[in-house]
Design a protein around this motif. Structure first.
Motif, mmCIF file in Angstrom:
data_model
loop_
_atom_site.group_PDB
_atom_site.id
_atom_site.type_symbol
_atom_site.label_atom_id
_atom_site.label_comp_id
_atom_site.label_asym_id
_atom_site.label_seq_id
_atom_site.Cartn_x
_atom_site.Cartn_y
_atom_site.Cartn_z
ATOM 1 N N ILE A 63 0.831 -1.209 0.000
ATOM 2 C CA ILE A 63 0.000 0.000 0.000
ATOM 3 C C ILE A 63 0.867 1.262 0.000
ATOM 4 O O ILE A 63 0.629 2.198 -0.774
ATOM 5 C CB ILE A 63 -0.952 -0.002 1.209
ATOM 6 C CG1 ILE A 63 -1.973 -1.134 1.074
ATOM 7 C CG2 ILE A 63 -1.665 1.340 1.340
ATOM 8 C CD1 ILE A 63 -2.841 -1.338 2.303
ATOM 9 N N THR A 64 1.875 1.287 0.860
ATOM 10 C CA THR A 64 2.725 2.483 0.948
ATOM 11 C C THR A 64 3.609 2.638 -0.281
ATOM 12 O O THR A 64 3.903 3.769 -0.706
ATOM 13 C CB THR A 64 3.599 2.432 2.215
ATOM 14 O OG1 THR A 64 4.296 1.169 2.267
ATOM 15 C CG2 THR A 64 2.752 2.580 3.463
ATOM 16 N N THR A 65 4.042 1.518 -0.865
ATOM 17 C CA THR A 65 4.882 1.592 -2.071
ATOM 18 C C THR A 65 4.146 2.285 -3.213
ATOM 19 O O THR A 65 4.740 3.064 -3.974
ATOM 20 C CB THR A 65 5.311 0.178 -2.506
ATOM 21 O OG1 THR A 65 6.139 -0.396 -1.492
ATOM 22 C CG2 THR A 65 6.082 0.221 -3.816
ATOM 23 N N MET A 66 2.862 2.044 -3.339
ATOM 24 C CA MET A 66 2.071 2.660 -4.402
ATOM 25 C C MET A 66 2.073 4.184 -4.288
ATOM 26 O O MET A 66 1.889 4.889 -5.288
ATOM 27 C CB MET A 66 0.636 2.129 -4.343
ATOM 28 C CG MET A 66 0.521 0.646 -4.711
ATOM 29 S SD MET A 66 -1.116 -0.052 -4.342
ATOM 30 C CE MET A 66 -2.156 0.939 -5.411
ATOM 31 N N ASN A 67 2.289 4.689 -3.075
ATOM 32 C CA ASN A 67 2.294 6.139 -2.871
ATOM 33 C C ASN A 67 3.695 6.736 -2.781
ATOM 34 O O ASN A 67 3.844 7.962 -2.896
ATOM 35 C CB ASN A 67 1.541 6.470 -1.573
ATOM 36 C CG ASN A 67 0.063 6.183 -1.661
ATOM 37 O OD1 ASN A 67 -0.717 6.979 -2.161
ATOM 38 N ND2 ASN A 67 -0.341 5.011 -1.172
ATOM 39 N N LEU A 68 4.709 5.889 -2.597
ATOM 40 C CA LEU A 68 6.064 6.399 -2.389
ATOM 41 C C LEU A 68 6.965 6.257 -3.612
ATOM 42 O O LEU A 68 7.790 7.126 -3.885
ATOM 43 C CB LEU A 68 6.721 5.677 -1.208
ATOM 44 C CG LEU A 68 6.204 6.012 0.193
ATOM 45 C CD1 LEU A 68 6.835 5.089 1.236
ATOM 46 C CD2 LEU A 68 6.502 7.469 0.538
ATOM 47 N N ALA A 69 6.831 5.164 -4.338
ATOM 48 C CA ALA A 69 7.726 4.899 -5.466
ATOM 49 C C ALA A 69 7.518 5.911 -6.588
ATOM 50 O O ALA A 69 6.381 6.258 -6.921
ATOM 51 C CB ALA A 69 7.519 3.479 -5.978
ATOM 52 N N THR A 70 8.611 6.393 -7.157
ATOM 53 C CA THR A 70 8.551 7.398 -8.223
ATOM 54 C C THR A 70 8.737 6.798 -9.614
ATOM 55 O O THR A 70 8.300 7.376 -10.603
ATOM 56 C CB THR A 70 9.640 8.457 -8.004
ATOM 57 O OG1 THR A 70 10.932 7.814 -7.995
ATOM 58 C CG2 THR A 70 9.427 9.183 -6.685
ATOM 59 N N PHE A 71 9.424 5.650 -9.703
ATOM 60 C CA PHE A 71 9.695 4.969 -10.972
ATOM 61 C C PHE A 71 10.354 5.896 -11.993
ATOM 62 O O PHE A 71 10.063 5.867 -13.175
ATOM 63 C CB PHE A 71 8.396 4.369 -11.548
ATOM 64 C CG PHE A 71 7.774 3.350 -10.642
ATOM 65 C CD1 PHE A 71 8.321 2.088 -10.510
ATOM 66 C CD2 PHE A 71 6.647 3.676 -9.892
ATOM 67 C CE1 PHE A 71 7.759 1.155 -9.664
ATOM 68 C CE2 PHE A 71 6.070 2.741 -9.040
ATOM 69 C CZ PHE A 71 6.629 1.473 -8.930
ATOM 70 N N LYS A 72 11.288 6.715 -11.467
ATOM 71 C CA LYS A 72 12.075 7.589 -12.340
ATOM 72 C C LYS A 72 13.552 7.430 -11.988
ATOM 73 O O LYS A 72 13.910 7.353 -10.818
ATOM 74 C CB LYS A 72 11.661 9.053 -12.179
ATOM 75 C CG LYS A 72 10.291 9.371 -12.749
ATOM 76 C CD LYS A 72 10.073 10.877 -12.876
ATOM 77 C CE LYS A 72 10.265 11.601 -11.559
ATOM 78 N NZ LYS A 72 9.979 13.049 -11.665
ATOM 79 N N ILE A 73 14.389 7.393 -13.024
ATOM 80 C CA ILE A 73 15.837 7.325 -12.836
ATOM 81 C C ILE A 73 16.467 8.442 -13.654
ATOM 82 O O ILE A 73 16.249 8.538 -14.862
ATOM 83 C CB ILE A 73 16.393 5.950 -13.280
ATOM 84 C CG1 ILE A 73 15.818 4.830 -12.399
ATOM 85 C CG2 ILE A 73 17.909 5.937 -13.199
ATOM 86 C CD1 ILE A 73 16.255 3.445 -12.817
ATOM 87 N N LEU A 122 13.826 -2.811 -6.832
ATOM 88 C CA LEU A 122 12.876 -1.701 -7.004
ATOM 89 C C LEU A 122 13.027 -0.645 -5.916
ATOM 90 O O LEU A 122 12.454 0.443 -6.022
ATOM 91 C CB LEU A 122 11.439 -2.230 -7.018
ATOM 92 C CG LEU A 122 11.094 -3.188 -8.168
ATOM 93 C CD1 LEU A 122 9.641 -3.627 -8.080
ATOM 94 C CD2 LEU A 122 11.371 -2.549 -9.530
ATOM 95 N N PHE A 123 13.793 -0.948 -4.871
ATOM 96 C CA PHE A 123 14.066 0.056 -3.838
ATOM 97 C C PHE A 123 14.814 1.255 -4.408
ATOM 98 O O PHE A 123 14.867 2.311 -3.782
ATOM 99 C CB PHE A 123 14.871 -0.554 -2.686
ATOM 100 C CG PHE A 123 14.009 -1.166 -1.616
ATOM 101 C CD1 PHE A 123 13.745 -0.478 -0.436
ATOM 102 C CD2 PHE A 123 13.451 -2.414 -1.781
ATOM 103 C CE1 PHE A 123 12.955 -1.028 0.553
ATOM 104 C CE2 PHE A 123 12.651 -2.984 -0.800
ATOM 105 C CZ PHE A 123 12.389 -2.283 0.371
ATOM 106 N N ILE A 124 15.380 1.094 -5.576
ATOM 107 C CA ILE A 124 16.065 2.209 -6.217
ATOM 108 C C ILE A 124 15.079 3.308 -6.619
ATOM 109 O O ILE A 124 15.455 4.464 -6.830
ATOM 110 C CB ILE A 124 16.852 1.708 -7.439
ATOM 111 C CG1 ILE A 124 18.018 2.633 -7.752
ATOM 112 C CG2 ILE A 124 15.954 1.536 -8.651
ATOM 113 C CD1 ILE A 124 18.989 2.062 -8.763
#
Length: 441
Positions: A63-73, A122-124
């Protein structure tokens, strides 16, 4: 110049309470999953209850990952390589997937050899902000406390030096690698942590070494000592009194060497008999040869998938088939599952990150990140690292730090003030003020 510096600083700060709460909740979920898994490996508690807590932790993470992850490098080199790495890991998973109930349970609840280790990279994508790292330090601290509490609860197992007691060996190994080993990172980042946190980390490392001696776990002992020495040299490199520190350390090292030599000569030491008996006994080459002999040409390149096994009879007592799906040497574990392609892609990402953190940075956080990647690479020979544990999670967080040029060049003073909770720096606005030259009267 000041405006640009101020802009670079502000993007590493979370100003909204909601975002800070999400970060806190994420690390809560991770810690809950980890401590529940660790105690389940003792076989002395109800594993169903442990898996309930793991499920709560895992749901919190999702649940929190859906709101925290940016998926940008931002880094172009990392962007290209990481894309191919994720695609390849997906292929590795698909090749070994099964929808059998027992298999699915293992994939979700086995922190080391399940499905979740393939999601660890994916923690990156998680936010590179100072509050995230601050909560990371606190999560490591909680795991250290859990390690100490578990040591007290399972003291009879940990004090058992019987080489045939494999349950005691398992308990120590999982407590050490899942809960305690990242205490070394607290030492790496000593400038940002309180004295209480540093003392607790040192105490954790002391227990790790003591019980490692009792159980004769040479790999963990060696790595813990190497990590502690790394932390010491990092401290010396950052100190203004290098000469006096080196002299004191030299004297202390000589005294420890004398004590160690005297200790080895003592006969009939029951408590540490196992480590003395094992000495330089080779317990790795046998399983390594099994894997080398069992893999075919193309399998060296692409591996055997997430569920890949190799034939090595007579190693695991309860194994009736002779096939093993784990390899203690992590470099070969990479090859077993995903082949040389998987290992090469990981190294092509990790090694440049390490050099950037160690040699192209201006703050201790980046240097500590680079040093942790080096420590993980060294750890990959004697022990498994690739997992959903804090040890491997920290590798990918460190890679994210090292590839962020703005983060590597943040002023050390700003970081120290933030992590030490200097007034106005804990959650609010950070400012960078240029020192004005003194005017002569």
């Amino acid at each position: 110049m000041i405006v640009k510096m101020q802009s670079n600083i502000e993007k590493f700060v979370i100003s909204k309470r909601k975002d800070r709460d999400l970060v806190t909740l994420f690390w809560f979920g991770f810690v809950l999953y980890t401590v529940a898994y660790s105690i389940s490996m003792t076989e002395q508690v109800n594993y169903i209850i442990c898996q309930i807590f793991q499920s709560i932790g895992l749901l919190t993470l999702v649940i929190t990952t859906m709101n925290l992850a940016t998926f940008k490098i931002e880094n172009k080199y990392l962007q290209g390589l990481f894309f191919f790495y994720i695609i390849w890991l997906s292929i590795v998973v698909i090749r070994g997937i099964s929808f059998d109930y027992t298999f699915v349970k293992r994939m979700l609840f086995d922190q080391w050899y399940g499905l979740l280790p393939y999601f660890t990279p994916l923690f990156i994508f998680f936010p590179k902000n100072l509050y995230w790292y601050k909560k990371l330090f606190q999560a490591i601290l909680i795991l250290c406390i859990a390690f100490i509490v578990y040591d007290l609860l399972f003291l009879p197992f940990l004090m058992n030096s019987d080489p045939k007691d494999f349950l005691s060996q398992t308990i120590y190994d999982y407590f050490a690698s899942t809960l305690a080993i990242t205490a070394i990172f607290i030492l790496f980042t000593y400038k940002y942590n309180s004295k209480t946190m540093i003392y607790l980390a040192l105490f954790t490392i002391g227990l790790l070494l003591f019980f490692g001696l009792v159980r004769g776990r040479r790999g963990t002992l060696a790595l813990t000592m190497v990590g502690t020495v790394m932390a010491y040299f990092l401290f010396v490199s950052q100190s203004k009194q290098k000469l006096s520190l080196i002299l004191v350390s030299f004297v202390g090292g000589v005294l420890l060497l004398i004590f160690g030599l005297a200790f080895v000569k003592v006969d009939n030491i029951g408590l540490f008999s196992l480590i003395l008996e094992r000495g330089f006994e080779d317990t790795r080459s046998g399983v390594e040869e099994c894997l080398i002999n069992d893999l075919s040409g193309i399998e060296w390149l692409i591996g055997r998938g997430m569920s890949g096994e190799y034939f090595c009879p007579g190693i695991d007592i309860d194994n009736m088939t002779g096939y093993r799906d784990t390899m203690e040497t992590d470099f070969l574990q990479y090859i077993l599952k995903g082949g040389i392609i998987s290992l090469a892609l990981f190294l092509l990402i990790a090694v440049p990150a390490m050099f950037k953190g160690l040699f192209k940075s201006k703050n201790l956080l980046s240097k500590a990140a680079g040093l942790w990647i080096l420590f993980a690479l060294l750890s990959m020979y004697p022990t498994p690292v690739n997992s959903f544990s804090m040890q491997y999670v920290l590798v990918w967080i460190a890679i994210g730090i090292c590839y962020s040029k703005d983060l590597r060049y943040l002023p050390e003073e700003i970081l120290v003030r933030y992590f030490k909770n200097t007034k106005g720096y804990s959650t609010g606005r950070l400012t960078f003020e240029e020192k004005k030259p003194e005017t002569k009267k």
